[in-house]
Design an enzyme around this catalytic site. Structure first.
Site, PDB file in Angstrom:
ATOM      1  N   SER A   8     -40.331  15.508  21.313  1.00  0.00           N
ATOM      2  CA  SER A   8     -39.432  15.731  20.180  1.00  0.00           C
ATOM      3  C   SER A   8     -40.029  15.139  18.910  1.00  0.00           C
ATOM      4  O   SER A   8     -40.896  14.267  18.971  1.00  0.00           O
ATOM      5  CB  SER A   8     -38.076  15.084  20.456  1.00  0.00           C
ATOM      6  OG  SER A   8     -37.485  15.699  21.580  1.00  0.00           O
ATOM      7  N   GLY A   9     -39.539  15.609  17.768  1.00  0.00           N
ATOM      8  CA  GLY A   9     -40.026  15.109  16.485  1.00  0.00           C
ATOM      9  C   GLY A   9     -40.896  16.149  15.804  1.00  0.00           C
ATOM     10  O   GLY A   9     -41.207  17.195  16.375  1.00  0.00           O
ATOM     11  N   GLU A  23     -36.987  11.249  26.319  1.00  0.00           N
ATOM     12  CA  GLU A  23     -38.463  11.248  26.257  1.00  0.00           C
ATOM     13  C   GLU A  23     -39.051  10.336  27.324  1.00  0.00           C
ATOM     14  O   GLU A  23     -40.044  10.667  27.974  1.00  0.00           O
ATOM     15  CB  GLU A  23     -38.933  10.786  24.877  1.00  0.00           C
ATOM     16  CG  GLU A  23     -38.677  11.807  23.784  1.00  0.00           C
ATOM     17  CD  GLU A  23     -39.052  11.317  22.405  1.00  0.00           C
ATOM     18  OE1 GLU A  23     -39.378  12.148  21.560  1.00  0.00           O
ATOM     19  OE2 GLU A  23     -39.018  10.087  22.162  1.00  0.00           O
ATOM     20  N   ASP A  69     -43.984   7.104  16.955  1.00  0.00           N
ATOM     21  CA  ASP A  69     -43.832   6.484  15.633  1.00  0.00           C
ATOM     22  C   ASP A  69     -44.949   5.482  15.383  1.00  0.00           C
ATOM     23  O   ASP A  69     -45.378   5.291  14.250  1.00  0.00           O
ATOM     24  CB  ASP A  69     -42.457   5.814  15.538  1.00  0.00           C
ATOM     25  CG  ASP A  69     -41.351   6.835  15.711  1.00  0.00           C
ATOM     26  OD1 ASP A  69     -41.282   7.772  14.887  1.00  0.00           O
ATOM     27  OD2 ASP A  69     -40.594   6.744  16.691  1.00  0.00           O
ATOM     28  N   GLY A 115     -37.821   7.376  16.665  1.00  0.00           N
ATOM     29  CA  GLY A 115     -37.468   7.557  15.252  1.00  0.00           C
ATOM     30  C   GLY A 115     -36.463   8.688  15.059  1.00  0.00           C
ATOM     31  O   GLY A 115     -35.651   8.657  14.140  1.00  0.00           O
ATOM     32  N   LYS A 143     -41.351   4.667  20.053  1.00  0.00           N
ATOM     33  CA  LYS A 143     -40.795   6.005  19.908  1.00  0.00           C
ATOM     34  C   LYS A 143     -39.290   5.901  19.639  1.00  0.00           C
ATOM     35  O   LYS A 143     -38.712   4.848  19.811  1.00  0.00           O
ATOM     36  CB  LYS A 143     -41.043   6.824  21.186  1.00  0.00           C
ATOM     37  CG  LYS A 143     -42.515   7.254  21.298  1.00  0.00           C
ATOM     38  CD  LYS A 143     -42.800   8.125  22.501  1.00  0.00           C
ATOM     39  CE  LYS A 143     -41.976   9.357  22.632  1.00  0.00           C
ATOM     40  NZ  LYS A 143     -41.988  10.252  21.459  1.00  0.00           N
TER      41      LYS A 143
HETATM   42  O1  LIG Z   1     -37.110  10.297  18.774  1.00  0.00           O
HETATM   43  C1  LIG Z   1     -38.112  10.843  18.326  1.00  0.00           C
HETATM   44  C2  LIG Z   1     -39.433  10.793  18.948  1.00  0.00           C
HETATM   45  O2  LIG Z   1     -39.726   9.623  19.628  1.00  0.00           O
HETATM   46  C3  LIG Z   1     -40.585  11.267  18.085  1.00  0.00           C
HETATM   47  O3  LIG Z   1     -41.587  11.697  18.972  1.00  0.00           O
HETATM   48  C4  LIG Z   1     -41.147  10.202  17.161  1.00  0.00           C
HETATM   49  O4  LIG Z   1     -40.114   9.705  16.336  1.00  0.00           O
HETATM   50  C5  LIG Z   1     -42.281  10.754  16.274  1.00  0.00           C
HETATM   51  O5  LIG Z   1     -41.783  11.754  15.462  1.00  0.00           O
HETATM   52  P1  LIG Z   1     -42.651  12.441  14.338  1.00  0.00           P
HETATM   53  O6  LIG Z   1     -43.700  13.247  15.016  1.00  0.00           O
HETATM   54  O7  LIG Z   1     -41.670  13.286  13.571  1.00  0.00           O
HETATM   55  O8  LIG Z   1     -43.225  11.337  13.475  1.00  0.00           O
END
Ligand SMILES: O=C[C@H](O)[C@H](O)[C@H](O)COP(=O)(O)O
Length: 233
Positions: A28-29, A105, A86, A98, A96
């Site tokens: 996710s993200g 996850e 993150d 964020g 992780k």
């Molecule tokens: O809850 C979100 C996840 O752990 C994401 O994989 C993490 O926050 C990284 O997200 P991004 O690729 O948007 O920086």
């Protein structure tokens, strides 16, 4: 290269690890979403995989783009999970959560034979903790759990603000599992394993965003190309 382009390059390089017939955990993200878009192109060109998404948002994107999905109940053992982070350090310990997807996850990564992290270079740190640590907590007993987190962290000399995550409209943020998130600005976490154990000992803590010993490989896109990292220890 923009940060967005680096996310795409990391996702593209990670796609090389995906083989026909794989059972794939899908992260996710924003970085993971770039991976989903590229994966969908390959699926529409004939690649056969079955994906297990780590959030409702990822599930929606996969469905829209034609990536076939299963659940962890139907497919409890996965070959590979590809997910963002993150922060990541030289041991491939991660922060992780964020986006609030840390619980699913972590469950999906744990069910996978291998986990690959995809990130742009800004996520690589010497010590974890500049990014506030997301801690998923049960709604029941929130104040007591927050206090217990503060006390446990204090024993490890970790202090700093612990905030209940809010949505843009000021309401409490709820995870896909209906829990709340505490974002803990502890600063550098010298002993992530000790903090992980201390947090797991608190009944109201559902899970936390420290991923230790789960990632096998990190695919990190820098200005001058993609770097493949394996754990230093
Ligand atoms: O809850 C979100 C996840 O752990 C994401 O994989 C993490 O926050 C990284 O997200 P991004 O690729 O948007 O920086």
């Amino acid at each position: 290269m923009s940060q967005q382009s680096m996310k795409i390059e990391a996702a593209r390089a990670a796609l090389e690890y995906v083989e026909n017939g794989m059972r794939l955990g899908i992260g996710s993200g924003s970085t993971a979403e770039e991976f989903v878009k590229l994966l969908a192109e390959r699926v529409n060109a004939g690649l056969e995989i079955i994906g297990v998404p780590t959030s409702e948002r990822t599930a929606k994107l996969c469905t829209e783009l034609g990536v076939p999905l299963s659940s962890l109940d139907e497919t409890p053992q996965l070959d590979l999970t590809i997910d963002g982070a993150d922060e990541l350090d030289a041991n491939l310990s991660l922060i992780k959560g964020g986006g609030g997807a840390l619980l699913r996850e972590k469950i999906v990564a744990f069910a996978s034979k291998k986990m690959i992290v995809i990130a742009d270079g800004s996520k690589v740190v010497e010590k974890l903790g500049a990014f506030p640590l997301p801690i998923e907590v049960n709604i029941f007993g929130l104040a007591a759990t927050k206090q217990a987190v503060e006390d446990a962290a204090g024993k490890l000399n970790l202090t700093g603000a612990i905030k209940i995550r809010e949505n843009r409209d000021g309401d409490e943020f709820k995870t896909d599992g209906g829990h709340l998130i505490l974002d803990a600005s502890f600063g550098h976490i010298c002993d992530p394993e000790a903090l992980s154990n201390a947090l797991h000992a608190i009944p109201g803590v559902v899970e936390h965003g420290l991923f230790i010993g789960l990632a096998d490989v990190a695919v990190v896109a820098q200005e001058n190309g993609v770097e493949i990292k394996t754990a230093a220890l």
